[in-house]
Design a protein around this motif. Sequence first.
Motif, PDB file in Angstrom:
ATOM      1  N   UNK A  23       0.842  -1.206   0.000  1.00 40.69           N
ATOM      2  CA  UNK A  23       0.000   0.000   0.000  1.00 40.69           C
ATOM      3  C   UNK A  23       0.877   1.256   0.000  1.00 40.69           C
ATOM      4  N   UNK A  24       1.922   1.226   0.827  1.00 40.56           N
ATOM      5  CA  UNK A  24       2.841   2.374   0.881  1.00 40.56           C
ATOM      6  C   UNK A  24       3.555   2.560  -0.455  1.00 40.56           C
ATOM      7  N   UNK A  25       3.986   1.456  -1.055  1.00 35.47           N
ATOM      8  CA  UNK A  25       4.668   1.546  -2.351  1.00 35.47           C
ATOM      9  C   UNK A  25       3.712   2.030  -3.435  1.00 35.47           C
ATOM     10  N   UNK A  26       2.456   1.608  -3.381  1.00 32.01           N
ATOM     11  CA  UNK A  26       1.460   2.070  -4.352  1.00 32.01           C
ATOM     12  C   UNK A  26       1.265   3.578  -4.231  1.00 32.01           C
ATOM     13  N   UNK A  32      -2.597   2.170  -8.218  1.00 31.52           N
ATOM     14  CA  UNK A  32      -3.476   1.374  -7.373  1.00 31.52           C
ATOM     15  C   UNK A  32      -2.702   0.262  -6.673  1.00 31.52           C
ATOM     16  N   UNK A  33      -3.152  -0.063  -5.436  1.00 28.49           N
ATOM     17  CA  UNK A  33      -2.528  -1.140  -4.687  1.00 28.49           C
ATOM     18  C   UNK A  33      -2.618  -2.457  -5.441  1.00 28.49           C
ATOM     19  N   UNK A  34      -3.724  -2.703  -6.119  1.00 27.66           N
ATOM     20  CA  UNK A  34      -3.902  -3.932  -6.896  1.00 27.66           C
ATOM     21  C   UNK A  34      -2.876  -4.054  -8.013  1.00 27.66           C
ATOM     22  N   UNK A  35      -2.520  -2.930  -8.612  1.00 27.39           N
ATOM     23  CA  UNK A  35      -1.503  -2.936  -9.673  1.00 27.39           C
ATOM     24  C   UNK A  35      -0.150  -3.323  -9.085  1.00 27.39           C
ATOM     25  N   UNK A  36       0.185  -2.735  -7.938  1.00 27.19           N
ATOM     26  CA  UNK A  36       1.452  -3.074  -7.278  1.00 27.19           C
ATOM     27  C   UNK A  36       1.455  -4.540  -6.874  1.00 27.19           C
ATOM     28  N   UNK A  37       0.340  -5.015  -6.321  1.00 24.48           N
ATOM     29  CA  UNK A  37       0.254  -6.412  -5.897  1.00 24.48           C
ATOM     30  C   UNK A  37       0.428  -7.357  -7.080  1.00 24.48           C
ATOM     31  N   UNK A  38      -0.201  -7.075  -8.204  1.00 24.04           N
ATOM     32  CA  UNK A  38      -0.076  -7.966  -9.367  1.00 24.04           C
ATOM     33  C   UNK A  38       1.335  -7.910  -9.950  1.00 24.04           C
TER      34      UNK A  38
END
Length: 160
Positions: A23-26, A32-38
């Motif tokens: 979340x912090x990196x996003x 979006x957090x989802x983009x970072x997670x994927x």
Amino acid sequence: MQLDELDRSLLVLLLENPRGGLREHARTLGIARGTVASRFLRLQESGVITGFGPRVSPRAFGYSMLAFVHLDLTQGYLDSVVENLADIPEVVEAYTVTGGGDLLCHVVARNPEELEVVLQRMIAVPGVQRTSSQVALTQRIPFRVLPLVKNDKWSAGRSS
């Protein structure tokens, strides 16, 4: 795997702040957090990100000596030698190499006497013909990859 600038930016953040959350990196990247997670999952699955654990210093356990040991092997014994070396806890890394020697091992010991015992265990492995060792005095540049990720030539050297 084709890496792009977003992957590079995420890798830089992960290397500079490994304890930061996705979340912090996003938020830092403005995506979006989802983009970072994927992206993070894709980097893991493709082998770009290879680990998460803390790097623990052997010195913390009294292993103040570090040596590099070249092994000359009998042809056809590489796999069995590596299996046997994996049973020696003081052998912390091993690489097949070109040039002098067939295998280069990173070895730790508590003192010169213990290093000798480790070397004797290594030479006793079937398929090891001889060893040649060098004791490291001081580590001047610790293992690092952040400069590679930040390198301006990065995009030219990407692999597909």
